[in-house]
Structures are given as C-alpha cells and as structure tokens.
Write an enzyme that holds these catalytic residues in place. Sequence first.
Site, short mmCIF file in Angstrom:
data_model
loop_
_atom_site.label_atom_id
_atom_site.label_comp_id
_atom_site.label_asym_id
_atom_site.label_seq_id
_atom_site.Cartn_x
_atom_site.Cartn_y
_atom_site.Cartn_z
N THR A 100 0.84 -1.21 0.00
CA THR A 100 0.00 0.00 0.00
C THR A 100 0.87 1.26 0.00
O THR A 100 0.64 2.19 -0.78
CB THR A 100 -0.93 -0.01 1.23
OG1 THR A 100 -1.73 -1.19 1.18
CG2 THR A 100 -1.83 1.21 1.27
N CYS B 101 -9.45 -7.10 1.48
CA CYS B 101 -9.60 -5.71 1.87
C CYS B 101 -11.05 -5.25 1.79
O CYS B 101 -11.41 -4.25 2.36
CB CYS B 101 -8.71 -4.84 0.97
SG CYS B 101 -7.06 -5.51 0.86
N1 PLP Z 1 -1.95 -4.47 -4.16
C1 PLP Z 1 -2.47 -5.70 -4.32
C2 PLP Z 1 -2.75 -6.20 -5.70
C3 PLP Z 1 -2.75 -6.50 -3.21
O1 PLP Z 1 -3.28 -7.71 -3.38
C4 PLP Z 1 -2.47 -5.97 -1.91
C5 PLP Z 1 -2.81 -6.76 -0.71
O2 PLP Z 1 -3.94 -7.18 -0.52
C6 PLP Z 1 -1.90 -4.69 -1.82
C7 PLP Z 1 -1.65 -3.96 -2.96
C8 PLP Z 1 -1.56 -4.10 -0.49
O3 PLP Z 1 -0.38 -4.67 0.04
P1 PLP Z 1 -0.06 -4.57 1.60
O4 PLP Z 1 -0.98 -5.53 2.29
O5 PLP Z 1 1.39 -4.98 1.74
O6 PLP Z 1 -0.25 -3.16 1.99
#
Ligand code: PLP
Length: 377
Positions: free
Chosen positions: A71, A329
């Site tokens: 993120t 999410c």
């Molecule tokens: N981008 C994608 C495609 C993801 O699947 C995720 C996680 O669910 C993220 C970004 C976010 O990553 P993080 O959990 O390390 O913040």
Amino acid sequence: MKIYLDNAATTPMDPDVYEAMLPILKEGFGNPSSTHSYGRKIKSHIELARKNVAQHLNCSTGELFFTSGGTEADNMAIRCAVRDLGVKHIITSKIEHHAVGNTINKLEKKGKVHVSYVRIDNKGHIDLVHLDELLNRHPNSLVSLMHANNEIGNLLPIEEVSMICKKHSAFFHSDTVQTIAHYDFDMTQMDQIHFMACSAHKFHGPKGIGFLYVNKNINIDPLIHGGSQERNMRGGTENVYGIVGLSKAMDVSLNNLMEHKKHILDLKTHMIYRLNKSIPGVSYNGDSDNLSASLYTVLSVSLPPTEIASMLLFNMDIMGIACSGGSACTSGANTGSHVLFGLKALSDRPTIRFSFSKMNTIGEIDFAVDSLVKLYS
Ligand code: PLP
C-alpha cells in the site's frame, strides 16, 4: 481439518524465513543509523538484503526503496509522480486494488489530476487499443495498471503496456504485489516500467514490509519525510527483521519457482476439473480458469444462485476451509466487490475466490470441493 485457501490475502510464513529472521529478532536490536558497532552490524543486513533483491530482479540497488508494504509503495509511486514529475493526468482501470484506486480517487477529488479509465472486456482484460487512444489524447500521463488482479487473477501483458507507454512518453506504474516472487522479473529487459510495488507477505514473508522499485531515470522526493534512511528517500527507522525476512522469502520463492509453479498449477487444474464435474452451472469470473492468462495462484469461482449465498463463506469456514468472497480488503465491508462490479459481473451468483500456495495439497482441494458440493446438495 483446517485448510487455508486464501493465499492472495496473505501467505503463511515459510519456516526458512522465520529462521533467517530469528537471530535479528533476538540480538539485532541496534539502530541501523547508529555509527557504533551495533548500528553498523544491523545496517549491513539491510544492504545485503537490498543487494540480494536487486540480483533477483536484475536491477540496481539504487532502484529499490523498502517500505511498510504494498500500500505504501503504491501510494509513493502515484503521489510522488503527481507531485514531482508534473503528472496532470492518470490512466488506470476500474479493477485496481484499493491501494491504487483510492489513492487516485483522492488526488482527483483534490483537483490534482484528471483521470481516464481504460476499457476492459467482459473477461476483465485491458483494451490495449483504447489505452493507445487515451495516450494519444493525453501524452505524458501516468499509467497505473496492475500486473495481476488479486480477485480474479487476470494477468496484464506488462511488456506490451510498457511499450505503448514508451511510445507516448508516459510514466508507467504497475502494482506487482501479486506477481513479484511468483514470476521471474528481469528489469534490464523491462526498463520502460518506472514504478513497481512489492509486499513480502504475499510470498511467505513477513507482514509490514515491501519495497518500491523506482527506475533509475526517475527522480522523485520522499513521500515520508524524516531522517536520512533509504538514501534520504523514506524517513523512519528501518524494519530490519522484515527486510531480512523479505530477502529470504524471495530466495525461497525464486530459487524453487518452477517446482512451486507446477505444483500450484496442478492444484488449480484439479480444482477446475472437480468443480466442473460436481457443480452443474459453475463458471469462473474474469479469465480465472484460463491457465495462461491468469495468475496460477488464484481461482475466482462463480457459483449458481442459492438461498444460502450469504452463508457460503461462513459455512465453508465452519467446515474448516478459509477462502474469500472477493479481496480481503473488502471483506467486512458491506459493499460488493468493485472488481466484479467493474466487470459488470455482479449478479445473484455467489463468488468464492480460492487462492493457493506451495503448502496446499491435492487432498485439501478435494476436501474443499467436497464441502462445497455438500452445501449445494
Ligand atoms: N496491491 C495488491 C494487488 C494487493 O493484493 C495488496 C494486498 O492485498 C496490496 C496492494 C496491499 O499490500 P499490503 O498488504 O502490503 O499493503
């Protein structure tokens, strides 16, 4: 029996990763910015990890900045491109992860950028002709398109997109959170990609650590201001345990890539075969069942309507199977999946996303399908 089939949300940590982190957790408490021996020793672990990751991606160490995860890496790429590279227009899709989608929405609402959405077909693939047209109208844009979709698994032809971006002098950011350490990357062959995001917990590493790849030809300022860590590009004392874990997780994944990929593809193929045989009317969202056009770790199943649709995931959980209805999410939120909505695939057909890892077995796939069949009988 407990079965974990939600590996696109997160993966269990590999025991070798845990072993690599343990000595640092026990004794590596020094602050990497300290000039005394405690600090110098721990700092060397960070730089060794960076060198290792750079070797895996065939890029230079100067192109890697450790972050708190995917993120933050996505935010850094997009926000810094708008702030520092003169980007006034962003081209993206309606099926990006919220780390990208919500960041771009916020910038648009604040009047910092205009946004165009590239068309997707009914299988969820990006219309490259439309992308080219949009770039004709808006050259010098930032294009932000994910390499693989975390809900339906669709893969982007990342090199083709990068060549289209090059033709129009556009900046290209790709959310590679679901693909780094699941596929081979050779950045010397992909130098039209300007930004890529990575997150260790998607490949059996620890949570709270990732990195942003920033192409050497790009000059941005930090997103997080503070001390001089990460060569003045990200303030804050480094997550050394995480960095060491990320580096080890990359070793474990990439040194055994072909073997893991074959095993996981066998699991996915077996699940498709069993579902097709046992549940009449089953289908797949996006291009999830197309083995060459989708992530080998993800299968998004569209099931026939049932009165117990809202209880399916709950019942699977009671039976010991962890899977997901969309992205992790969005679970917990009452809204449907923005990805299925973007595909115009929201209907009364319930969706279950199964996502696999090297740790799953054919027996677990059979058990999951048998449990789902019971719920449908
Ligand atoms: N981008 C994608 C495609 C993801 O699947 C995720 C996680 O669910 C993220 C970004 C976010 O990553 P993080 O959990 O390390 O913040």
